[in-house]
Design an enzyme around this catalytic site. Structure first.
Site, PDB file in Angstrom:
ATOM      1  CB  SER A 178      -0.908   0.014   1.229  1.00 45.05           C
ATOM      2  OG  SER A 178      -0.232   0.537   2.363  1.00 45.05           O
ATOM      3  CG  ASP A 179       1.565   5.721  -1.379  1.00 46.13           C
ATOM      4  OD1 ASP A 179       2.437   5.949  -0.523  1.00 46.13           O
ATOM      5  OD2 ASP A 179       1.516   6.323  -2.465  1.00 46.13           O
ATOM      6  CD1 TRP A 180       1.334   8.490   5.205  1.00 49.64           C
ATOM      7  CD2 TRP A 180       3.411   7.680   5.104  1.00 49.64           C
ATOM      8  NE1 TRP A 180       1.988   8.888   6.341  1.00 49.64           N
ATOM      9  CE2 TRP A 180       3.269   8.415   6.300  1.00 49.64           C
ATOM     10  CE3 TRP A 180       4.631   7.080   4.834  1.00 49.64           C
ATOM     11  CZ2 TRP A 180       4.304   8.570   7.220  1.00 49.64           C
ATOM     12  CZ3 TRP A 180       5.669   7.232   5.741  1.00 49.64           C
ATOM     13  CH2 TRP A 180       5.511   7.959   6.923  1.00 49.64           C
ATOM     14  CG  ASP A 197      -3.176   4.961   0.438  1.00 50.04           C
ATOM     15  OD1 ASP A 197      -3.861   5.958   0.677  1.00 50.04           O
ATOM     16  OD2 ASP A 197      -2.262   4.960  -0.398  1.00 50.04           O
TER      17      ASP A 197
END
Length: 764
Positions: free
Chosen positions: A308-310, A312
């Site tokens: 995932s991104d930050w 998310d």
């Protein structure tokens, strides 16, 4: 990718699972031994592998919960995260760049639990080495990706990847969150400069070359890193233009435009992928089962893991509102196919682990799905060499920050910077002219590098690379202080979170302009990315336009140098400029490259990787269908960008001739050989970007006006002729039809190279 017989040789090692007194597992056969590892992991250990936290979560903090500088790892937090919760990954750099000694100490501490036998699975550490190892002092900084795309040179892209991988490994880090493979079709988007341009063929070709540089062609050794494809998929096309806002992308355009760069990266063996933080057609990227599991992992056969991104997972609840609570968010994202969550702070990561364990026990996440994620993560960790090489020694990387690496950074900048206008041979400049260097981006390295440089936003001047020159400093070194005057004229700053400009010292500017023969005016934008980089308009602000008009009023030749991450509208100041240079964000050696080009020591060879817009409200692309050209008067002259995709001038005189095909007909199993002659009738050698475009004249679904299907950057010496050859296959003629399938149809096609056009027919 490793082959099975190489695995046996490369991965014979001993690994402990769980406590140090357990029996070792010998990794001799790749797939079966991953299963042996998984079989010995507890549920808690498996869940921990899917968790990623930021380095800041491990640091000592003050009473206000702020990281105490300089950052230092708290051993109690380290033990809790890695030994108790068994987290599998760490990322990030804290607030600013570190030297190699600091990185060595950080990685030594982070890897200690595994090296000491307290855990059975090593940590994989990830970093954003976006345009070089930008979070390590003394590393080599290249142009940002949009500048790499402007080189139209896959060889340069691969060199960039190779050097960045080497210098990243020199810090002890094995995983790079790069390259960005999002297509640059929304210039308002704050991360436009991180893309490889607007065309899927260019982006796929250049992105594939970067992947090869990062991971190597024979498996990841001590000089290569795990690559990460970002951000799957559609993130770069927010309808509003603002970061992390919804995109609307029909299936046809998703497949034709946004998939190709990622699919090519998978074909090149990219081992990890980061998921789109926004949503496409109402579905958040992190819960899009069809894209992640069915397309990426199923149809394309991607064997690595998705991260995932930050935060998310959390944002599915707090921002997207598709999950009523964090537990539901975790379940929906994990079941969609996201294998690792970038949580990234404490205590949130603990909540994540606890809720994941609960979900598995309750059957809301199957053991099979959990094992699949862990299997993918372990596969990457083994291929990265983490079981046998958790740390590297500083003395094993003598080329870190070397002169030869810097020379490659300079080479990349030289091949990226693009000449857009050159009236009356204003360029190259003469050494006997007195030059005034001015403008808000003329005398600070932060403008040459942009964001992801020493700090996240890249605007802190305290960390600028020592010894690298600004534009003014490079000019002064070239022609001497007596012939190089400086007046900044304007300065960029932030006001209420948005970039702004103020004019300064107008009298000083006018006085020095009167004393000069030429004015080099450096305009552009403030460093930024992601949400802080949101802007309201592509128009260059009124103050910078006013500074340009002030320069024109002197009646001296004015050369505009645009130092910018995305094309800003300059329509009103184009006509009066004697020359215009697009520098993009050329990196630490951009000023040196700019001066070499402007004085004719080197020839321009950069080409635009996007269509440069003329108007803020009209975003157009080179491959537009015919209807885009239709004007109010019903002619076909409405398409009117400032400069077209692929455009760029040089100091040479090139003539294209003798465009020829080995056949005027193509059948389904055939290919056509295309050749063209290019003569350099000038006095200067040039690296010419030869571009092949194909146009489907008629189709059952509206065809593109033209599409890039090949390019070749070729050195053509003065007075010589080069023959450039392309091969066109039936796959190059396919499009996504109304049923969502790739298809080709018989009929006539145009081939365009330079100013030459010929026609052939497809027979099916």
């Amino acid at each position: 990718m490793y082959k099975k017989n190489n695995i046996i040789l490369l991965l014979l090692l001993t690994m402990f699972i769980g406590c140090s007194d357990e029996k070792p597992v010998i990794i001799a056969d790749f797939d079966s031994d991953i299963e042996a590892i998984i079989s010995k992991l507890t549920l808690e250990e498996k869940v921990g592998q899917t968790c990623q936290i930021t380095l800041d979560a491990l640091y000592f903090r003050d009473d206000d919960n702020q990281v105490i500088e300089p950052g230092k790892i708290d051993p109690d937090k380290l033990e809790e995260a890695i030994v108790t919760y068994r987290i599998g990954s760490i990322l990030n750099v804290g607030w600013h760049t570190y030297d190699r000694g600091t990185w060595t100490q950080i990685l030594k501490e982070v890897n200690a639990p595994f090296n000491n036998g307290l855990t059975g699975v090593p940590i994989i550490y990830g970093i954003d080495a976006i345009h070089g190892v930008n979070y390590t002092q003394g590393g080599t900084l290249f142009p940002q990706e949009i500048g790499l795309a402007a080189t139209w040179n896959p060889g340069i892209a691969e060199k960039f990847g190779t050097i960045t991988a080497y210098e990243t490994r020199a810090t002890g880090i094995h995983w790079n969150f790069s390259p960005v493979l999002d297509l640059g079709r929304q210039p308002l988007w704050s991360r436009h400069f991180e893309t490889l341009g607007e065309d899927p063929f260019l982006a796929a070709t250049m992105g594939g070359a970067i992947i090869s540089g990062y991971q190597g062609n024979n498996g990841i050794d001590s000089e290569h890193v795990v690559a990460c494809m970002k951000h799957f998929v559609g993130y770069s096309n927010p309808q509003s233009g603002r970061d992390r806002t919804p995109a609307w992308i029909p299936e046809k355009y998703m497949k034709e435009l946004y998939f190709p760069s990622f699919k090519e990266a998978v074909n090149k063996g990219a081992l990890t992928v980061m998921i789109n933080s926004g949503d496409v057609n109402g579905v958040p990227g992190h819960t899009n089962y069809n894209l992640i599991t069915k397309t990426l992992k199923g149809d394309w056969g991607f064997q690595g893991f998705a991260v995932s991104d930050w935060e998310d997972y959390i944002m599915l609840n707090s921002i997207h509102r598709t999950a009523e609570d964090i537990e539901q968010a975790i379940i929906s994202a994990f079941n969609a196919g996201v294998d690792m969550s970038m949580v990234p702070y404490s205590p949130q990561y603990k909540e994540y682990c606890q809720l994941m364990i609960k979900a598995v026990k309750e059957g809301k996440i199957t053991q099979e799905r959990l094992d699949d994620a862990v299997r993918r993560i372990l596969r990457v960790k083994i291929k990265a060499g983490l079981y046998k090489d958790a740390m590297n020694q500083l003395n094993e990387y003598p080329d870190f920050g070397s002169e030869k690496f810097k020379a490659t950074g300079l080479e990349a900048a030289l091949e990226s910077i693009t000449l857009l206008k050159n009236n009356n041979h204003t360029l190259p400049l003469s050494m006997d002219k007195k030059v005034l260097v001015s403008g808000p981006t003329s005398n600070n390295l932060i403008y040459l590098n942009g964001a992801w440089t020493h700090t996240w936003q890249g605007a802190d001047t305290a960390y600028n690379t020592v010894g690298c020159k600004t534009v003014f400093e490079a000019f002064k070194e070239k022609i001497g202080p007596e012939n190089c005057l400086f007046s900044q004229g304007a300065e960029l700053y932030l006001e209420n979170g948005f970039e702004a400009t103020r004019l300064i010292a107008s009298d000083d500017f006018k006085t020095k302009a009167a004393q000069s023969d030429i004015i080099v005016l450096c305009l552009g934008e403030y460093p930024s990315t992601e949400k802080p980089g949101d802007i309201r308009s592509l128009n260059l602000d009124e103050e910078q336009l006013a500074l340009a008009e002030m320069a024109y009023a002197t009646n001296k030749p004015v050369i505009l140098v645009m130092i910018e991450g995305r094309p800003r509208i300059i329509r009103t100041i184009v006509d009066s400029a004697a020359a215009i240079v697009q520098a993009y964000l050329p990196g630490d050696y951009g000023a040196d490259a700019l001066v070499k080009l402007m004085f004719g020591e080197e020839n321009f060879s950069g080409r635009l990787p996007y269509t440069y817009p003329k108007y803020d409200g009209v975003i157009e692309f080179y491959d537009h269908p015919r209807s885009v050209d239709r004007s109010k008067s019903n002619d076909f002259k409405a398409y009117d960008p400032q400069w077209n995709f692929g455009y760029g001038l040089n100091y040479s005189s090139l003539v294209y001739s003798n465009l020829r095909l080995d056949s005027k007909e193509m059948r389904s199993k055939d290919s056509i050989k295309i050749e063209v002659d290019i003569t350099n009738s000038g006095l200067i050698d040039v690296k010419e970007v030869v571009q092949l475009y194909v146009s489907d004249k008629f189709a059952t679904i509206v065809p593109n006006g033209k599409s890039l299907k090949g390019f070749n950057k070729r050195l053509i010496k003065a007075g010589e002729t080069e023959t450039v050859c392309f091969y066109l296959k039936i796959a190059d003629l396919e499009f996504v039809d109304v049923s969502g399938r790739w298809n080709s149809e018989p009929g006539a096609f145009d081939i365009t190279i330079g100013n030459l056009i010929t026609i052939f027919n497809l027979k099916i």
